[in-house]
Design an enzyme around this catalytic site. Sequence first.
Site, PDB file in Angstrom:
ATOM      1  N   ALA A   1       0.006  -4.865  -2.555  1.00  0.00           N
ATOM      2  CA  ALA A   1      -1.349  -4.391  -2.261  1.00  0.00           C
ATOM      3  C   ALA A   1      -1.358  -2.865  -2.284  1.00  0.00           C
ATOM      4  CB  ALA A   1      -1.811  -4.915  -0.907  1.00  0.00           C
ATOM      5  N   ASN A   2      -2.430  -2.266  -1.847  1.00  0.00           N
ATOM      6  CA  ASN A   2      -2.521  -0.809  -1.756  1.00  0.00           C
ATOM      7  C   ASN A   2      -3.269  -0.445  -0.487  1.00  0.00           C
ATOM      8  OD1 ASN A   2      -5.444  -0.638  -2.262  1.00  0.00           O
ATOM      9  ND2 ASN A   2      -4.864  -1.542  -4.216  1.00  0.00           N
ATOM     10  N   ARG A   3      -3.488   0.831  -0.265  1.00  0.00           N
ATOM     11  CA  ARG A   3      -3.962   1.298   1.040  1.00  0.00           C
ATOM     12  C   ARG A   3      -5.479   1.362   1.193  1.00  0.00           C
ATOM     13  NH1 ARG A   3       0.301   3.016   3.839  1.00  0.00           N
ATOM     14  NH2 ARG A   3       2.147   3.702   2.659  1.00  0.00           N
ATOM     15  N   SER A   4      -6.222   0.720   0.321  1.00  0.00           N
ATOM     16  CA  SER A   4      -7.676   0.784   0.475  1.00  0.00           C
ATOM     17  C   SER A   4      -8.132   0.074   1.748  1.00  0.00           C
ATOM     18  CB  SER A   4      -8.345   0.123  -0.731  1.00  0.00           C
ATOM     19  OG  SER A   4      -9.727  -0.007  -0.498  1.00  0.00           O
TER      20      SER A   4
ATOM     21  N   ALA B   1     -10.123  -0.934  -4.829  1.00  0.00           N
ATOM     22  CA  ALA B   1      -8.850  -0.421  -5.339  1.00  0.00           C
ATOM     23  C   ALA B   1      -8.057  -1.623  -5.851  1.00  0.00           C
ATOM     24  CB  ALA B   1      -8.095   0.310  -4.248  1.00  0.00           C
TER      25      ALA B   1
END
Length: 224
Positions: A29-32, A95
């Site tokens: 995943a990512n930090r959005s 994101a």
Amino acid sequence: AAPGPLAGRRALVTSGPTHEAIDPVRYIANRSSGKQGHAIAAALTALGAEVTLVSGPVALDDPDGVRVIRVESAREMLEACRAALPADVAVCAAAVADWRVEAAGQKIKKTAEGAAPSLSFTENPDILATLSAAGPERPALVVGFAAETENVLDHAAAKRARKGCDWILANDVSPATGTFGGDRNTLHLITADGMEDWPTLDKADAAARLADRIAHALTATAAA
Ligand code: C5P
């Protein structure tokens, strides 16, 4: 829907990260946080639009009066966006993970030899580019974001051309700015007419400013 300059208009907004499964218990995943995308859905609703918010996994409440479709992966997000068309405007604030892996059916186990698994990546569909090239179903106005950590404006202008969207909102997400997960955002709006610097704003105020611009643009289209 509420009265307002966007009454009778349909809007599609993507928000949050996507999760790409590695196995049944792990994901990439990512930090959005989804804060900006959710705020945009709320702001468009406040101007009277009928909004579908397609959101990846976030820790936020659903905005009032918005139809929320929750998804996990990029491919699910694209399908949900397609299903939400037609729309007058699409704002892609999610994101989306650029890559996914072939998910294992069972939890990947450590081996006695200590060999680490390796992941092989496949590129995900680009939702913004797909919506921008959606033929007769293409929303009249397609808006993307460009989160960059360097050469923010050059990269964003190139992205606008490459993705085929109408507007790009560029923001600097280098760690020092605190944009990811934070409550404020410094945006630059890039359109066919050039670039506008916006002041640093609360994400809700940035969303309201964008919704206002969208209302003006759609009204101008209708009048033309
Ligand atoms: O290419 P990049 O991810 O930097 O582009 C950012 C913009 O493209 C954002 O508007 C994002 O929502 C959108 N995007 C998308 N689908 C992807 C990757 C990015 O809609 N697979």
